[in-house]
Every structure is written in C-alpha cells, then in structure tokens.
Scaffold this motif. Structure first.
Motif, PDB file in Angstrom:
ATOM      1  N   UNK A  90      18.462  -0.483  -1.085  1.00  0.00           N
ATOM      2  CA  UNK A  90      17.386   0.204  -1.802  1.00  0.00           C
ATOM      3  C   UNK A  90      17.829   1.632  -2.100  1.00  0.00           C
ATOM      4  N   UNK A  91      17.728   1.998  -3.362  1.00  0.00           N
ATOM      5  CA  UNK A  91      18.021   3.371  -3.774  1.00  0.00           C
ATOM      6  C   UNK A  91      16.702   4.082  -4.008  1.00  0.00           C
ATOM      7  N   UNK A  92      16.364   5.005  -3.116  1.00  0.00           N
ATOM      8  CA  UNK A  92      15.145   5.804  -3.209  1.00  0.00           C
ATOM      9  C   UNK A  92      15.517   7.102  -3.914  1.00  0.00           C
ATOM     10  N   UNK A  93      15.199   7.180  -5.208  1.00  0.00           N
ATOM     11  CA  UNK A  93      15.664   8.271  -6.048  1.00  0.00           C
ATOM     12  C   UNK A  93      14.585   9.345  -6.114  1.00  0.00           C
ATOM     13  N   UNK A  94      14.794  10.455  -5.383  1.00  0.00           N
ATOM     14  CA  UNK A  94      13.769  11.489  -5.254  1.00  0.00           C
ATOM     15  C   UNK A  94      14.017  12.722  -6.121  1.00  0.00           C
ATOM     16  N   UNK A  95      15.159  12.799  -6.770  1.00  0.00           N
ATOM     17  CA  UNK A  95      15.462  13.920  -7.658  1.00  0.00           C
ATOM     18  C   UNK A  95      14.524  13.920  -8.859  1.00  0.00           C
ATOM     19  N   UNK A  96      14.119  15.108  -9.313  1.00  0.00           N
ATOM     20  CA  UNK A  96      13.373  15.202 -10.568  1.00  0.00           C
ATOM     21  C   UNK A  96      14.393  15.146 -11.703  1.00  0.00           C
ATOM     22  N   UNK A  97      14.509  13.982 -12.324  1.00  0.00           N
ATOM     23  CA  UNK A  97      15.559  13.749 -13.314  1.00  0.00           C
ATOM     24  C   UNK A  97      15.063  13.852 -14.747  1.00  0.00           C
ATOM     25  N   UNK A  98      13.757  13.724 -14.970  1.00  0.00           N
ATOM     26  CA  UNK A  98      13.222  13.801 -16.318  1.00  0.00           C
ATOM     27  C   UNK A  98      13.265  12.466 -17.042  1.00  0.00           C
ATOM     28  N   UNK A  99      12.590  12.423 -18.198  1.00  0.00           N
ATOM     29  CA  UNK A  99      12.473  11.157 -18.926  1.00  0.00           C
ATOM     30  C   UNK A  99      13.800  10.710 -19.528  1.00  0.00           C
ATOM     31  N   UNK A 100      14.708  11.652 -19.802  1.00  0.00           N
ATOM     32  CA  UNK A 100      16.025  11.284 -20.301  1.00  0.00           C
ATOM     33  C   UNK A 100      17.008  11.005 -19.168  1.00  0.00           C
ATOM     34  N   UNK A 101      16.825  11.697 -18.054  1.00  0.00           N
ATOM     35  CA  UNK A 101      17.774  11.577 -16.959  1.00  0.00           C
ATOM     36  C   UNK A 101      17.599  10.347 -16.107  1.00  0.00           C
ATOM     37  N   UNK A 102      16.395   9.756 -16.121  1.00  0.00           N
ATOM     38  CA  UNK A 102      16.155   8.625 -15.238  1.00  0.00           C
ATOM     39  C   UNK A 102      16.769   7.304 -15.721  1.00  0.00           C
ATOM     40  N   UNK A 103      16.658   6.951 -17.003  1.00  0.00           N
ATOM     41  CA  UNK A 103      17.205   5.656 -17.435  1.00  0.00           C
ATOM     42  C   UNK A 103      18.675   5.423 -17.084  1.00  0.00           C
ATOM     43  N   UNK A 104      19.562   6.427 -17.210  1.00  0.00           N
ATOM     44  CA  UNK A 104      20.945   6.194 -16.784  1.00  0.00           C
ATOM     45  C   UNK A 104      21.068   5.874 -15.290  1.00  0.00           C
ATOM     46  N   UNK A 105      20.163   6.426 -14.486  1.00  0.00           N
ATOM     47  CA  UNK A 105      20.192   6.140 -13.050  1.00  0.00           C
ATOM     48  C   UNK A 105      19.732   4.707 -12.790  1.00  0.00           C
ATOM     49  N   UNK A 106      18.688   4.283 -13.486  1.00  0.00           N
ATOM     50  CA  UNK A 106      18.221   2.903 -13.342  1.00  0.00           C
ATOM     51  C   UNK A 106      19.302   1.923 -13.791  1.00  0.00           C
ATOM     52  N   UNK A 107      20.047   2.308 -14.812  1.00  0.00           N
ATOM     53  CA  UNK A 107      21.131   1.451 -15.284  1.00  0.00           C
ATOM     54  C   UNK A 107      22.258   1.369 -14.250  1.00  0.00           C
ATOM     55  N   UNK A 114      21.680  -2.566  -6.968  1.00  0.00           N
ATOM     56  CA  UNK A 114      20.775  -1.868  -6.057  1.00  0.00           C
ATOM     57  C   UNK A 114      19.324  -2.089  -6.462  1.00  0.00           C
ATOM     58  N   UNK A 115      18.438  -2.008  -5.481  1.00  0.00           N
ATOM     59  CA  UNK A 115      17.005  -2.062  -5.760  1.00  0.00           C
ATOM     60  C   UNK A 115      16.532  -0.634  -5.982  1.00  0.00           C
ATOM     61  N   UNK A 116      16.111  -0.342  -7.203  1.00  0.00           N
ATOM     62  CA  UNK A 116      15.832   1.037  -7.605  1.00  0.00           C
ATOM     63  C   UNK A 116      14.358   1.373  -7.418  1.00  0.00           C
ATOM     64  N   UNK A 117      14.101   2.468  -6.709  1.00  0.00           N
ATOM     65  CA  UNK A 117      12.738   2.976  -6.542  1.00  0.00           C
ATOM     66  C   UNK A 117      12.708   4.422  -7.038  1.00  0.00           C
ATOM     67  N   UNK A 118      11.952   4.638  -8.093  1.00  0.00           N
ATOM     68  CA  UNK A 118      11.746   5.960  -8.693  1.00  0.00           C
ATOM     69  C   UNK A 118      10.730   6.683  -7.815  1.00  0.00           C
ATOM     70  N   UNK A 119      11.157   7.728  -7.082  1.00  0.00           N
ATOM     71  CA  UNK A 119      10.277   8.306  -6.060  1.00  0.00           C
ATOM     72  C   UNK A 119      10.389   9.821  -5.945  1.00  0.00           C
ATOM     73  N   UNK A 120      10.082  10.564  -7.031  1.00  0.00           N
ATOM     74  CA  UNK A 120      10.070  12.027  -6.899  1.00  0.00           C
ATOM     75  C   UNK A 120       8.963  12.462  -5.948  1.00  0.00           C
ATOM     76  N   UNK A 121       9.111  13.654  -5.395  1.00  0.00           N
ATOM     77  CA  UNK A 121       8.138  14.133  -4.408  1.00  0.00           C
ATOM     78  C   UNK A 121       7.454  15.399  -4.903  1.00  0.00           C
TER      79      UNK A 121
END
Length: 296
Positions: A90-107, A114-121
């Motif tokens: 599981x990849x718990x992605x807590x960085x604030x990446x923005x609407x453009x920055x997140x899709x490359x991470x999900x890819x 990996x199991x992707x979880x978008x999880x900013x705090x």
C-alpha cells in the motif's frame, strides 16, 4: 503473535518526522529515509531504522508513506525505491501534489503493482507532533482495514472521500485555499496596523469573542508579534501549494485572484530571506525590503 505492520516513511521534514515518530510510538516497525540523512537520524532514538536509500527503506514494507515536497520529488523518490518494492504494497501518498502532480504518481503505482491511497493531511507541525492530523483519503475499500493502524497513529480522524485517486487531493486544495487566505489576512492586517501606528492588540481586542475571531488568527498573530517564525508550515512550501491551487482553479475555469496574489506574497517573503520560516512571515512581504516602518 503476529509481526507488527511494517511502514516505510519517505521524507522526514517538518511533517514527516513527527508522523514517523508517532508510528514508532504505536509499536509499528518503522523505517525512514530522507534526502538529507541528518534530518532522519534523530528518529533512530524513537525506534525507527534509518535507511541510506529509498530502496533500502521500502524493502519488505507493508505500507509506504510519502511526505515529500511535491509531486516530482515524490515520483523521483518512488522510482529510486522501485527495486525494493513488492507488488501489493500500500502506497499512502500524503504529499500535496496538486491536480497535475497526482496522476503521474497513480500511474507509477499501477506500473509497480502498488495499492494507491491518495491521502494528503490537514495540519501543521504541532498537530503532526500530537498525532492529531486530519487525513483526507481516497482509495480502494479493500485497502482500508489494513492501514488503519497507520492512520490512527498519525491522525485524530480520517475522512474517506471515495475510491478515486485525486478526490482527496482536490479537497485538500480547497481546504488549503482557506488556510492560506486566513494566513495572509492576518499578516496584512497586522502589517497595516503597524504602518498606521495602531497597536495590533487593539485589533485583537476588537474582534475577541465575535464571529470574526478564530484560534488560527491568534496563533499567527502571536508568531508575528513575537517575531518567532519557527516553521509549522514554511513559506516556500506554502508558495508551492498556493501555485497548485491557482493552477487547479485555472483548469476548472475558476479565477482565484486572492490565491494568486498570495502566492506572490509568499514569493516576495522568500526572496527577502524568509523562505524557511513559518508562513506567517508573509507579513514581511508588506514592507519595502521586508522591514516594518520605524515607530509603526
């Protein structure tokens, strides 16, 4: 007796370090990595294993938590970690990446299995240290029970907003737009008071207990008045987030004049030497050369 959940924390700065410390306090098996190793080394006293590389940190981990500066830095780090990752982690992605920055991470997550979880705090240094962050999360239902110990260690509450990667990031940008607006409002109000020779306490007394008063105003006003700008959330990072907010608005056809002006204030404050200080140092952007008027 089962082995404790193994968590790799990539990025141990202002937010990542206290998050990792709370994971250790919860009895989890924690490994940490930071580009500047010296920022990670104090976590060894809390029980974390300090890794020399992202790959070493993630080897055998059940959960990988990223808390880095932005999307590109996160992508670079996860690519470096790739040889140590195992499918299904599981990849718990807590960085604030923005609407453009997140899709490359999900890819990247799809590419590495990996199991992707978008999880900013939501929260700054103090809530992070207290384990009281608000986690905004979006990810598969099946992944949620397994990461509850991690979420419980770093936050007081987790708000699940769906399964789609990006849903939590969009909510985080909306929340941050409010946080940054209030920060600048406080900074400019106190700057105006100084310029007009008005005692800032008079302003604070005037709004005390009314609908215009709030705890956050008091916290940032105290920082400005005391000159104590130890970063809870740094100017440079706030500028990055402000620009992500403006970009998101542009893509949605929404003009965000205040956010754009706020990004520029943060840029000026950083240019004046306050980039590593708390974002309340937006205050200094109101004055030529960053200096309040004498006798103000």
């Amino acid at each position: 007796m089962s082995e404790p959940l193994s968590v790799a924390v990539l990025g141990t700065g202002i937010m990542g370090a206290p998050m990792a410390r709370n994971l250790c306090k919860s009895g989890l098996d924690v490994r940490v990595w930071n580009r500047t190793r010296a920022k990670a080394e104090p976590l060894a006293e809390a029980g974390a294993r300090v890794a020399d590389s992202p790959r070493e940190a993630v080897e055998g981990a059940d959960v990988v938590l990223t808390m880095l500066h932005d999307g590109p830095a996160t992508a670079e780090t996860v690519c470096a970690a790739a040889p140590g990752l195992r499918s299904g982690t599981v990849w718990l992605q807590c960085t604030t990446a923005g609407v453009d920055g997140l899709p490359p991470l999900a890819e990247l997550a799809r590419e590495y299995g990996l199991t992707f979880v978008d999880a900013p705090v939501l929260g700054t240094r103090q809530p992070a240290e207290a384990g009281k962050l608000l986690v905004l999360a979006a990810g598969p239902e099946r992944a949620r029970p397994g990461i509850e110990p991690v979420l419980d260690a770093i936050g007081s509450r987790t708000v699940w907003v769906g399964e789609e990667a990006g849903a939590a990031t969009r909510l985080k940008l909306v929340c941050n737009s409010w946080v940054l607006a209030v920060t600048h409002g406080t900074a400019e109000t106190l700057a105006l008071a100084e310029g007009l020779g008005v005692d800032p306490q008079g302003f604070l007394d005037a709004v005390e207990g009314g609908t215009l008063d709030m705890g956050y105003l008091r916290i940032k006003a105290d920082a400005i008045r005391s000159g104590e700008f130890a970063p809870s959330f740094a100017v440079a990072t706030a500028e990055k987030d402000a620009r992500l907010i403006v970009s998101a608005g542009e893509q949605a056809g929404v003009r965000l004049d205040v956010a754009a002006a706020g990004a520029e204030r943060f840029r000026r404050a950083a240019e004046l030497g306050h980039g590593g200080e708390d974002m309340a140092a937006s205050y200094f952007a109101s004055f030529p050369e960053g200096k309040a008027p004498a006798g103000g």
